[in-house]
Motif scaffolding. Sequence first.
Motif, PDB file in Angstrom:
ATOM      1  N   GLY A  74     -18.829 105.785 -35.838  1.00  0.00           N
ATOM      2  CA  GLY A  74     -17.450 105.540 -35.410  1.00  0.00           C
ATOM      3  C   GLY A  74     -17.107 104.064 -35.362  1.00  0.00           C
ATOM      4  N   TRP A  75     -18.031 103.256 -34.848  1.00  0.00           N
ATOM      5  CA  TRP A  75     -17.823 101.805 -34.785  1.00  0.00           C
ATOM      6  C   TRP A  75     -17.693 101.227 -36.183  1.00  0.00           C
ATOM      7  CZ3 TRP A  75     -16.638  97.960 -31.582  1.00  0.00           C
ATOM      8  CH2 TRP A  75     -16.903  96.659 -31.988  1.00  0.00           C
ATOM      9  N   TRP A  76     -18.587 101.632 -37.070  1.00  0.00           N
ATOM     10  CA  TRP A  76     -18.564 101.072 -38.419  1.00  0.00           C
ATOM     11  C   TRP A  76     -17.323 101.505 -39.186  1.00  0.00           C
ATOM     12  CZ3 TRP A  76     -21.205  97.104 -39.910  1.00  0.00           C
ATOM     13  CH2 TRP A  76     -22.366  96.777 -39.210  1.00  0.00           C
ATOM     14  N   VAL A  77     -16.931 102.753 -39.041  1.00  0.00           N
ATOM     15  CA  VAL A  77     -15.744 103.241 -39.752  1.00  0.00           C
ATOM     16  C   VAL A  77     -14.472 102.665 -39.134  1.00  0.00           C
ATOM     17  CG1 VAL A  77     -14.382 105.296 -40.291  1.00  0.00           C
ATOM     18  CG2 VAL A  77     -16.853 105.339 -40.598  1.00  0.00           C
ATOM     19  N   GLY A  78     -14.332 102.774 -37.802  1.00  0.00           N
ATOM     20  CA  GLY A  78     -13.100 102.367 -37.140  1.00  0.00           C
ATOM     21  C   GLY A  78     -12.918 100.883 -36.971  1.00  0.00           C
ATOM     22  N   ASN A  79     -14.001 100.144 -36.815  1.00  0.00           N
ATOM     23  CA  ASN A  79     -13.891  98.707 -36.588  1.00  0.00           C
ATOM     24  C   ASN A  79     -14.156  97.884 -37.840  1.00  0.00           C
ATOM     25  OD1 ASN A  79     -13.660  96.327 -34.800  1.00  0.00           O
ATOM     26  ND2 ASN A  79     -15.775  96.037 -35.421  1.00  0.00           N
ATOM     27  N   CYS A  80     -14.949  98.388 -38.736  1.00  0.00           N
ATOM     28  CA  CYS A  80     -15.337  97.566 -39.897  1.00  0.00           C
ATOM     29  C   CYS A  80     -14.741  98.061 -41.206  1.00  0.00           C
ATOM     30  CB  CYS A  80     -16.858  97.512 -40.004  1.00  0.00           C
ATOM     31  SG  CYS A  80     -17.637  96.771 -38.554  1.00  0.00           S
ATOM     32  N   TRP A  81     -15.029  99.263 -41.583  1.00  0.00           N
ATOM     33  CA  TRP A  81     -14.686  99.731 -42.922  1.00  0.00           C
ATOM     34  C   TRP A  81     -13.193  99.953 -43.118  1.00  0.00           C
ATOM     35  CZ3 TRP A  81     -19.123 103.858 -43.074  1.00  0.00           C
ATOM     36  CH2 TRP A  81     -20.347 103.205 -43.145  1.00  0.00           C
ATOM     37  N   VAL A  82     -12.589 100.778 -42.293  1.00  0.00           N
ATOM     38  CA  VAL A  82     -11.155 101.081 -42.464  1.00  0.00           C
ATOM     39  C   VAL A  82     -10.298  99.815 -42.345  1.00  0.00           C
ATOM     40  CG1 VAL A  82      -9.180 102.322 -41.472  1.00  0.00           C
ATOM     41  CG2 VAL A  82     -11.340 103.505 -41.845  1.00  0.00           C
ATOM     42  N   PRO A  83     -10.467  98.983 -41.279  1.00  0.00           N
ATOM     43  CA  PRO A  83      -9.617  97.800 -41.179  1.00  0.00           C
ATOM     44  C   PRO A  83      -9.893  96.729 -42.240  1.00  0.00           C
ATOM     45  CG  PRO A  83     -10.552  98.340 -39.042  1.00  0.00           C
ATOM     46  CD  PRO A  83     -11.234  99.199 -40.052  1.00  0.00           C
ATOM     47  N   THR A  84     -10.970  96.867 -42.977  1.00  0.00           N
ATOM     48  CA  THR A  84     -11.230  95.914 -44.058  1.00  0.00           C
ATOM     49  C   THR A  84     -10.757  96.465 -45.394  1.00  0.00           C
ATOM     50  OG1 THR A  84     -13.142  95.014 -42.895  1.00  0.00           O
ATOM     51  CG2 THR A  84     -13.030  94.620 -45.266  1.00  0.00           C
ATOM     52  N   PHE A  85     -11.122  97.699 -45.692  1.00  0.00           N
ATOM     53  CA  PHE A  85     -10.807  98.266 -47.008  1.00  0.00           C
ATOM     54  C   PHE A  85      -9.333  98.606 -47.189  1.00  0.00           C
ATOM     55  CE2 PHE A  85     -15.428  99.676 -47.036  1.00  0.00           C
ATOM     56  CZ  PHE A  85     -15.814  98.613 -47.826  1.00  0.00           C
ATOM     57  N   VAL A  86      -8.708  99.194 -46.194  1.00  0.00           N
ATOM     58  CA  VAL A  86      -7.310  99.622 -46.354  1.00  0.00           C
ATOM     59  C   VAL A  86      -6.378  98.436 -46.621  1.00  0.00           C
ATOM     60  CG1 VAL A  86      -5.346 100.731 -45.212  1.00  0.00           C
ATOM     61  CG2 VAL A  86      -7.598 101.796 -45.129  1.00  0.00           C
ATOM     62  N   PRO A  87      -6.394  97.362 -45.799  1.00  0.00           N
ATOM     63  CA  PRO A  87      -5.518  96.232 -46.132  1.00  0.00           C
ATOM     64  C   PRO A  87      -5.861  95.587 -47.472  1.00  0.00           C
ATOM     65  CG  PRO A  87      -6.265  96.032 -43.873  1.00  0.00           C
ATOM     66  CD  PRO A  87      -7.036  97.159 -44.496  1.00  0.00           C
ATOM     67  N   SER A  88      -7.143  95.501 -47.791  1.00  0.00           N
ATOM     68  CA  SER A  88      -7.532  94.908 -49.072  1.00  0.00           C
ATOM     69  C   SER A  88      -6.965  95.697 -50.239  1.00  0.00           C
ATOM     70  CB  SER A  88      -9.054  94.836 -49.194  1.00  0.00           C
ATOM     71  OG  SER A  88      -9.599  94.043 -48.184  1.00  0.00           O
ATOM     72  N   ILE A  89      -7.121  97.001 -50.186  1.00  0.00           N
ATOM     73  CA  ILE A  89      -6.622  97.857 -51.267  1.00  0.00           C
ATOM     74  C   ILE A  89      -5.099  97.817 -51.319  1.00  0.00           C
ATOM     75  CG2 ILE A  89      -6.412 100.266 -52.014  1.00  0.00           C
ATOM     76  CD1 ILE A  89      -9.332 100.613 -50.936  1.00  0.00           C
ATOM     77  N   MET A  90      -4.451  97.892 -50.166  1.00  0.00           N
ATOM     78  CA  MET A  90      -2.983  97.865 -50.126  1.00  0.00           C
ATOM     79  C   MET A  90      -2.443  96.547 -50.673  1.00  0.00           C
ATOM     80  SD  MET A  90      -1.991 100.790 -48.987  1.00  0.00           S
ATOM     81  CE  MET A  90      -0.288 100.483 -48.710  1.00  0.00           C
ATOM     82  N   LEU A  91      -3.039  95.435 -50.270  1.00  0.00           N
ATOM     83  CA  LEU A  91      -2.541  94.138 -50.725  1.00  0.00           C
ATOM     84  C   LEU A  91      -2.835  93.916 -52.207  1.00  0.00           C
ATOM     85  CD1 LEU A  91      -3.376  91.999 -47.592  1.00  0.00           C
ATOM     86  CD2 LEU A  91      -1.143  92.851 -48.312  1.00  0.00           C
ATOM     87  N   LEU A  92      -3.993  94.333 -52.670  1.00  0.00           N
ATOM     88  CA  LEU A  92      -4.284  94.208 -54.103  1.00  0.00           C
ATOM     89  C   LEU A  92      -3.346  95.074 -54.930  1.00  0.00           C
ATOM     90  CD1 LEU A  92      -8.175  94.111 -54.086  1.00  0.00           C
ATOM     91  CD2 LEU A  92      -6.625  92.254 -54.699  1.00  0.00           C
ATOM     92  N   TYR A  93      -3.058  96.270 -54.459  1.00  0.00           N
ATOM     93  CA  TYR A  93      -2.123  97.154 -55.160  1.00  0.00           C
ATOM     94  C   TYR A  93      -0.724  96.540 -55.165  1.00  0.00           C
ATOM     95  CZ  TYR A  93       0.602 101.295 -56.309  1.00  0.00           C
ATOM     96  OH  TYR A  93       1.469 102.172 -56.895  1.00  0.00           O
ATOM     97  N   SER A  94      -0.336  95.985 -54.030  1.00  0.00           N
ATOM     98  CA  SER A  94       0.978  95.356 -53.917  1.00  0.00           C
ATOM     99  C   SER A  94       1.097  94.160 -54.861  1.00  0.00           C
ATOM    100  CB  SER A  94       1.200  94.913 -52.471  1.00  0.00           C
ATOM    101  OG  SER A  94       2.423  94.269 -52.336  1.00  0.00           O
ATOM    102  N   ILE A  95       0.066  93.345 -54.937  1.00  0.00           N
ATOM    103  CA  ILE A  95       0.075  92.182 -55.834  1.00  0.00           C
ATOM    104  C   ILE A  95       0.122  92.640 -57.282  1.00  0.00           C
ATOM    105  CG2 ILE A  95      -1.336  90.274 -56.684  1.00  0.00           C
ATOM    106  CD1 ILE A  95      -2.229  89.861 -53.773  1.00  0.00           C
ATOM    107  N   ARG A  96      -0.620  93.678 -57.609  1.00  0.00           N
ATOM    108  CA  ARG A  96      -0.615  94.188 -58.983  1.00  0.00           C
ATOM    109  C   ARG A  96       0.778  94.660 -59.363  1.00  0.00           C
ATOM    110  NH1 ARG A  96      -0.860  98.831 -61.812  1.00  0.00           N
ATOM    111  NH2 ARG A  96      -0.791 100.122 -59.964  1.00  0.00           N
ATOM    112  N   LYS A  97       1.440  95.371 -58.469  1.00  0.00           N
ATOM    113  CA  LYS A  97       2.793  95.851 -58.733  1.00  0.00           C
ATOM    114  C   LYS A  97       3.771  94.680 -58.850  1.00  0.00           C
ATOM    115  CE  LYS A  97       3.152 100.329 -58.471  1.00  0.00           C
ATOM    116  NZ  LYS A  97       3.488 101.115 -59.609  1.00  0.00           N
ATOM    117  N   ARG A  98       3.602  93.676 -58.025  1.00  0.00           N
ATOM    118  CA  ARG A  98       4.508  92.535 -58.026  1.00  0.00           C
ATOM    119  C   ARG A  98       4.402  91.723 -59.310  1.00  0.00           C
ATOM    120  NH1 ARG A  98       2.530  87.849 -54.843  1.00  0.00           N
ATOM    121  NH2 ARG A  98       1.587  87.532 -56.849  1.00  0.00           N
TER     122      ARG A  98
END
Length: 170
Positions: free
Chosen positions: A98-122
């Motif tokens: 739970g700590w690794w998923v909720g504190n490390c993985w999700v808050p790191t991967f989701v913004p990274s993927i969202m921002l990279l996708y957003s930059i690609r679209k832009r």
Amino acid sequence: HDFRANSQIHRITLMVEAVGWGVQAIIVVICGNMVYKRISSLPTFSQVRSQAKRNIINKMMIPMIFCALCYALRAGFLAADFASRIVSPETTFEAGIGWWVGNCWVPTFVPSIMLLYSIRKRDREPGSIAGVPDTLLQSPQAEALGDPFQSFHRTLQDFEDEDSTRPLKE
């Protein structure tokens, strides 16, 4: 484990990190609100079809919302860990999946993927957005598509030119 359970520095670090991530989440929300207001107030925005308006706003706001939520999630996990250290120092909140998923993985991967996708679209050609007039997409300060770092290179060159014209100190 002893360091995490007994260290005052670890507790301070947890609180500083929780506050930092919380502030970052708030700043992203404020920036998202500013972006929404700016886009909505463009004079040509009223000429755009409602479906295209919705698409433009969604493409700008959804990444910001997900990023803010992820930053808030990480701040919450860190604040909860800090609180658990105060209430029950012998138990560890930092163990388990739970700590690794909720504190490390999700808050790191989701913004990274969202921002990279957003930059690609832009970075696509501006005309690729269906239903949006070119006047809305064009900016007088738009950089050449061939070199997205043109402004940076120009500024760097200006600094180098400035340094080369200064007299040397003896």
